[in-house]
Design a protein around this motif. Structure first.
Motif, PDB file in Angstrom:
ATOM      1  N   GLY A  39      37.674  39.224  33.459  1.00 22.98           N
ATOM      2  CA  GLY A  39      38.446  38.481  32.477  1.00 22.98           C
ATOM      3  C   GLY A  39      38.594  37.004  32.751  1.00 22.98           C
ATOM      4  O   GLY A  39      39.173  36.284  31.937  1.00 22.98           O
ATOM      5  N   GLY A  40      38.094  36.529  33.879  1.00 24.83           N
ATOM      6  CA  GLY A  40      38.187  35.110  34.148  1.00 24.83           C
ATOM      7  C   GLY A  40      37.290  34.312  33.228  1.00 24.83           C
ATOM      8  O   GLY A  40      36.481  34.866  32.475  1.00 24.83           O
ATOM      9  N   GLY A  41      37.432  32.990  33.282  1.00 22.96           N
ATOM     10  CA  GLY A  41      36.604  32.117  32.459  1.00 22.96           C
ATOM     11  C   GLY A  41      37.158  30.719  32.413  1.00 22.96           C
ATOM     12  O   GLY A  41      38.014  30.353  33.214  1.00 22.96           O
ATOM     13  N   SER A  42      36.651  29.953  31.463  1.00 24.27           N
ATOM     14  CA  SER A  42      37.084  28.568  31.291  1.00 24.27           C
ATOM     15  C   SER A  42      37.876  28.447  30.005  1.00 24.27           C
ATOM     16  O   SER A  42      37.487  29.012  28.980  1.00 24.27           O
ATOM     17  CB  SER A  42      35.862  27.651  31.252  1.00 24.27           C
ATOM     18  N   VAL A  43      38.936  27.671  30.058  1.00 22.03           N
ATOM     19  CA  VAL A  43      39.806  27.501  28.889  1.00 22.03           C
ATOM     20  C   VAL A  43      40.445  26.120  28.961  1.00 22.03           C
ATOM     21  O   VAL A  43      40.601  25.558  30.048  1.00 22.03           O
ATOM     22  CB  VAL A  43      40.877  28.616  28.859  1.00 22.03           C
ATOM     23  N   GLN A  44      40.804  25.598  27.820  1.00 17.37           N
ATOM     24  CA  GLN A  44      41.503  24.319  27.791  1.00 17.37           C
ATOM     25  C   GLN A  44      42.982  24.521  28.102  1.00 17.37           C
ATOM     26  O   GLN A  44      43.540  25.602  27.877  1.00 17.37           O
ATOM     27  CB  GLN A  44      41.332  23.647  26.436  1.00 17.37           C
ATOM     28  N   LEU A  81      43.458  38.697  32.490  1.00 19.90           N
ATOM     29  CA  LEU A  81      42.701  39.270  33.590  1.00 19.90           C
ATOM     30  C   LEU A  81      42.981  40.761  33.679  1.00 19.90           C
ATOM     31  O   LEU A  81      44.080  41.219  33.372  1.00 19.90           O
ATOM     32  CB  LEU A  81      43.075  38.609  34.912  1.00 19.90           C
ATOM     33  N   SER A  82      41.968  41.507  34.127  1.00 25.74           N
ATOM     34  CA  SER A  82      42.116  42.944  34.349  1.00 25.74           C
ATOM     35  C   SER A  82      41.694  43.272  35.772  1.00 25.74           C
ATOM     36  O   SER A  82      40.818  42.613  36.336  1.00 25.74           O
ATOM     37  CB  SER A  82      41.257  43.741  33.367  1.00 25.74           C
ATOM     38  N   CYS A  83      42.306  44.300  36.322  1.00 29.24           N
ATOM     39  CA  CYS A  83      41.932  44.787  37.649  1.00 29.24           C
ATOM     40  C   CYS A  83      41.934  46.301  37.583  1.00 29.24           C
ATOM     41  O   CYS A  83      42.991  46.914  37.367  1.00 29.24           O
ATOM     42  CB  CYS A  83      42.912  44.294  38.696  1.00 29.24           C
ATOM     43  N   THR A  84      40.774  46.900  37.759  1.00 32.78           N
ATOM     44  CA  THR A  84      40.644  48.348  37.709  1.00 32.78           C
ATOM     45  C   THR A  84      40.438  48.890  39.110  1.00 32.78           C
ATOM     46  O   THR A  84      39.649  48.339  39.885  1.00 32.78           O
ATOM     47  CB  THR A  84      39.477  48.758  36.801  1.00 32.78           C
ATOM     48  N   ALA A  85      41.157  49.972  39.413  1.00 28.33           N
ATOM     49  CA  ALA A  85      41.092  50.583  40.733  1.00 28.33           C
ATOM     50  C   ALA A  85      40.281  51.877  40.691  1.00 28.33           C
ATOM     51  O   ALA A  85      40.390  52.659  39.748  1.00 28.33           O
ATOM     52  CB  ALA A  85      42.493  50.876  41.243  1.00 28.33           C
ATOM     53  N   PHE A  86      39.485  52.070  41.741  1.00 26.19           N
ATOM     54  CA  PHE A  86      38.687  53.288  41.873  1.00 26.19           C
ATOM     55  C   PHE A  86      38.982  53.918  43.222  1.00 26.19           C
ATOM     56  O   PHE A  86      39.084  53.222  44.221  1.00 26.19           O
ATOM     57  CB  PHE A  86      37.192  52.960  41.780  1.00 26.19           C
ATOM     58  N   LEU A 126      46.916  40.758  33.855  1.00 28.85           N
ATOM     59  CA  LEU A 126      47.682  39.523  33.967  1.00 28.85           C
ATOM     60  C   LEU A 126      47.409  38.706  32.714  1.00 28.85           C
ATOM     61  O   LEU A 126      46.310  38.165  32.556  1.00 28.85           O
ATOM     62  CB  LEU A 126      47.321  38.736  35.213  1.00 28.85           C
ATOM     63  N   GLN A 127      48.381  38.675  31.821  1.00 30.26           N
ATOM     64  CA  GLN A 127      48.281  37.850  30.632  1.00 30.26           C
ATOM     65  C   GLN A 127      48.762  36.454  30.991  1.00 30.26           C
ATOM     66  O   GLN A 127      49.905  36.288  31.432  1.00 30.26           O
ATOM     67  CB  GLN A 127      49.136  38.430  29.495  1.00 30.26           C
ATOM     68  N   MET A 128      47.895  35.482  30.824  1.00 29.83           N
ATOM     69  CA  MET A 128      48.205  34.105  31.207  1.00 29.83           C
ATOM     70  C   MET A 128      48.220  33.235  29.953  1.00 29.83           C
ATOM     71  O   MET A 128      47.192  33.060  29.304  1.00 29.83           O
ATOM     72  CB  MET A 128      47.167  33.587  32.204  1.00 29.83           C
ATOM     73  N   ASP A 129      49.386  32.728  29.619  1.00 24.63           N
ATOM     74  CA  ASP A 129      49.559  31.866  28.456  1.00 24.63           C
ATOM     75  C   ASP A 129      49.981  30.464  28.899  1.00 24.63           C
ATOM     76  O   ASP A 129      50.410  30.276  30.032  1.00 24.63           O
ATOM     77  CB  ASP A 129      50.627  32.451  27.521  1.00 24.63           C
ATOM     78  N   SER A 130      49.855  29.512  27.994  1.00 27.83           N
ATOM     79  CA  SER A 130      50.228  28.120  28.287  1.00 27.83           C
ATOM     80  C   SER A 130      49.623  27.659  29.605  1.00 27.83           C
ATOM     81  O   SER A 130      50.306  27.087  30.457  1.00 27.83           O
ATOM     82  CB  SER A 130      51.754  27.984  28.333  1.00 27.83           C
ATOM     83  N   LEU A 131      48.350  27.922  29.758  1.00 26.23           N
ATOM     84  CA  LEU A 131      47.679  27.595  31.013  1.00 26.23           C
ATOM     85  C   LEU A 131      47.679  26.094  31.272  1.00 26.23           C
ATOM     86  O   LEU A 131      47.556  25.272  30.346  1.00 26.23           O
ATOM     87  CB  LEU A 131      46.254  28.143  31.001  1.00 26.23           C
ATOM     88  N   LYS A 132      47.789  25.759  32.555  1.00 27.37           N
ATOM     89  CA  LYS A 132      47.803  24.374  32.997  1.00 27.37           C
ATOM     90  C   LYS A 132      46.614  24.122  33.919  1.00 27.37           C
ATOM     91  O   LYS A 132      46.058  25.050  34.506  1.00 27.37           O
ATOM     92  CB  LYS A 132      49.091  24.073  33.766  1.00 27.37           C
ATOM     93  N   THR A 152      38.037  36.690  40.515  1.00 25.15           N
ATOM     94  CA  THR A 152      37.482  36.205  39.260  1.00 25.15           C
ATOM     95  C   THR A 152      37.971  34.774  39.047  1.00 25.15           C
ATOM     96  O   THR A 152      39.149  34.481  39.261  1.00 25.15           O
ATOM     97  CB  THR A 152      37.866  37.127  38.077  1.00 25.15           C
ATOM     98  N   GLN A 153      37.074  33.896  38.651  1.00 24.20           N
ATOM     99  CA  GLN A 153      37.389  32.469  38.555  1.00 24.20           C
ATOM    100  C   GLN A 153      38.076  32.138  37.237  1.00 24.20           C
ATOM    101  O   GLN A 153      37.617  32.561  36.168  1.00 24.20           O
ATOM    102  CB  GLN A 153      36.121  31.633  38.695  1.00 24.20           C
TER     103      GLN A 153
END
Length: 125
Positions: A8-13, A20-25, A80-86, A119-120
């Motif tokens: 779920g990582g990536g680039s955003v303004q 982001l997601s994290c799955t356990a096995f 992890l829901q990330m809003d209003s990213l800085k 994840t970046q």
């Protein structure tokens, strides 16, 4: 043994959102405390948020009101829901799992038994 896989990582303004997601096995996921950490270049790894098996939550002051941690035990997945990213949220984000109970220690990396590969997340200003 537990394997954790982030996505779920990536680039955003700045001002944008990412989830982001994290799955356990490989283990009884619902019994494990889960957390998100991040590490920016040249800085120490820091705890962002944690969620215990009973749903108890805790956040770092720097992300309170902007990030939301959650888990779906039926899917063995944490989010992890990330809003209003800085810009300063830019980092490699890691998920981690611990057999300990959530407490004041949660931002210390030494008590976590399992780590994902990261994840970046890059936020442009």
């Amino acid at each position: 043994q537990v394997q954790l896989v982030e996505s779920g990582g990536g680039s955003v303004q700045a001002g944008g959102s990412l989830r982001l997601s994290c799955t356990a096995f490989g283990y009884y996921y619902s019994d494990i405390l889960m957390a998100w950490f991040r590490q920016a270049p040249g800085k120490e790894r820091e705890g962002v948020a944690a969620i215990d098996s009973d749903g108890s939550l805790i956040y770092a002051d720097s992300v309170k009101g902007r990030f939301t941690i959650s888990r779906d035990n039926a899917k063995n997945t944490m989010y992890l829901q990330m809003d209003s990213l800085k810009f300063e949220d830019t980092a490699m984000y890691y998920c981690a799992g611990s057999h300990s109970v959530l407490g004041s220690w949660w931002q210390g990396t030494g008590d976590y038994n399992y780590w994902g590969q990261g994840t970046q997340v890059t936020v442009s200003s």
